[in-house]
Design an enzyme around this catalytic site. Sequence first.
Site, short mmCIF file in Angstrom:
data_model
loop_
_atom_site.label_atom_id
_atom_site.label_comp_id
_atom_site.label_asym_id
_atom_site.label_seq_id
_atom_site.Cartn_x
_atom_site.Cartn_y
_atom_site.Cartn_z
CE LYS A 1 -0.57 0.48 5.03
NZ LYS A 1 0.15 1.76 5.11
CB CYS B 1 13.00 -2.17 7.27
SG CYS B 1 14.79 -2.45 7.38
CE1 TYR C 1 14.66 -0.50 17.27
CE2 TYR C 1 13.40 -1.52 19.03
CZ TYR C 1 13.55 -1.20 17.70
OH TYR C 1 12.59 -1.56 16.79
CD GLU D 1 11.59 4.02 29.75
OE1 GLU D 1 10.69 3.31 30.25
OE2 GLU D 1 11.73 4.19 28.52
CB VAL E 1 6.22 4.40 24.21
CG1 VAL E 1 6.52 5.72 24.89
CG2 VAL E 1 4.98 4.51 23.33
N GLY E 2 7.44 2.26 21.61
CA GLY E 2 7.28 0.92 21.08
C GLY E 2 6.44 0.91 19.82
CG HIS F 1 47.10 -8.00 15.35
ND1 HIS F 1 46.52 -7.61 16.53
CD2 HIS F 1 48.25 -7.28 15.23
CE1 HIS F 1 47.28 -6.70 17.11
NE2 HIS F 1 48.33 -6.47 16.34
#
Length: 474
Positions: A40, A47, A189, A209, A276-277, A450
């Site tokens: 849509k 992402c 995050y 928070e 908040v998510g 290394h």
Amino acid sequence: MTAENDSIETDVLVIGAGPGGYVAAIRAAQHGLDVTLVEKDAYGGVCLNHGCIPSKAYISATDLAYEARGASEMGIFADPTIDMAKMQEWKSNVTNKLTGAVEKLCKANGVTLVEGLASFVDENEIQVTSEGKKSGQSSITFDRCVISTGSRPIQIPGFDFADSKVWSSRDALAAESVPDRLVVVGAGYIGMELSTVFAKLGAEVDVVEMLDDALPAYEDDITRVVRKRASELDIDFHFGEGATEWRDTDDGMEVVTETKDGEESIYSADRVLVAVGRQPVTDTLGLKNTGVELNEQGFIETDRHGRTSLEHVFAVGDVAGEPMLAHKASNEGIIAATALAENSPSSGTRSIPAAVFTDPEIGTVGLTEHEAEQEGYNPIVGKFPFRASGRALTTSDTAGFARLVADGESGAILGAQIVGSEASELVAEVALAIDMEATLKDIATTVHTHPTLSEAVMEAAENAQGHAIHTLNR
């Protein structure tokens, strides 16, 4: 598929062209099936367009400016000027290249692309509603279906994303200017990544928070490293406070918070970012017309192959539950496509790595020491600090450490927690080790180039066995 009442039939219908959906569509087509993909908005989903990729583009750009400003100890003196309009243009070019590539890959693999909003008529038919120049309705009947509609930011009472001063993460990533003062609600995050970006762009940042710490999903010694760097950026944290409302003021806005005891605080700002998510997008699908069931959290219930309560309908990615990670969605898309093609699918990987692109980065996979104990293991732990890494010293970024968790009896790798520069890259080695059932000895005896940061993983494996050379064995 643009005219009203058009209809087509397809072997496999995929709803949503994010990292789960487009991968499932391509893999199903590679199995020789006729595949139709409905999207849509934009190919690549949240992402590629409004999340992972644009945020990492901003993180890379702001890190570059920040590092240049702080390189005086290397003999480099600079004070870069940031042009937000130019940065937006560059970020958009990056996302456009990737979304265009997704569209081309789908077409090259024979996937039919349809633009519009999909809603189930019944368990074998959807209606697609298209807007704009191609407005109209059409129907698609299918034998099998993959739902990959993703997720959206959670709104909290009193903070409507329709208000220009209230940002979602998508709004923040589309900002054409930097607010002088930014309040971020949520220290997960997304909140932490974007707080870091805007602090490096010059904003005064306050993070609110409700819980007692930032990044609550991670162990304290990991979050402590990130909080320390955030403090160096003058980010102020206010834990144990929930945002209740915002008000206009003569010079911007103010955000009101409240503790569990009812104590109020007020923070002045020009914008407030609510992070908040995220919640699954299922409300537009018309699932009531099917037998697809949701769990108590609102996610679609699936088995290990992504199959829902209907034998021929699968769900992958954010809409199917935590963790909400793009690479997890892609992996599930491959598994579901293989299952619906009846090609003996695998049950998925044993471990899903996760990364937080804060400064410094966090990379984790598998079990922590505590989780290993809860599952009945007698774990042993090895740790290597980046301050002992030659490569870290040459970059002047020595914060953090690499830690491995292994079974004390067999030495099998159970997990890793890495915080430091390039942690998101370093954790991949441990994810492979877990899936291949490798041991501490396997990692320790693998020759690592290394000087590289990856040597920290090898040294952590040695440390767990009491054999570390470049750090003390405890």
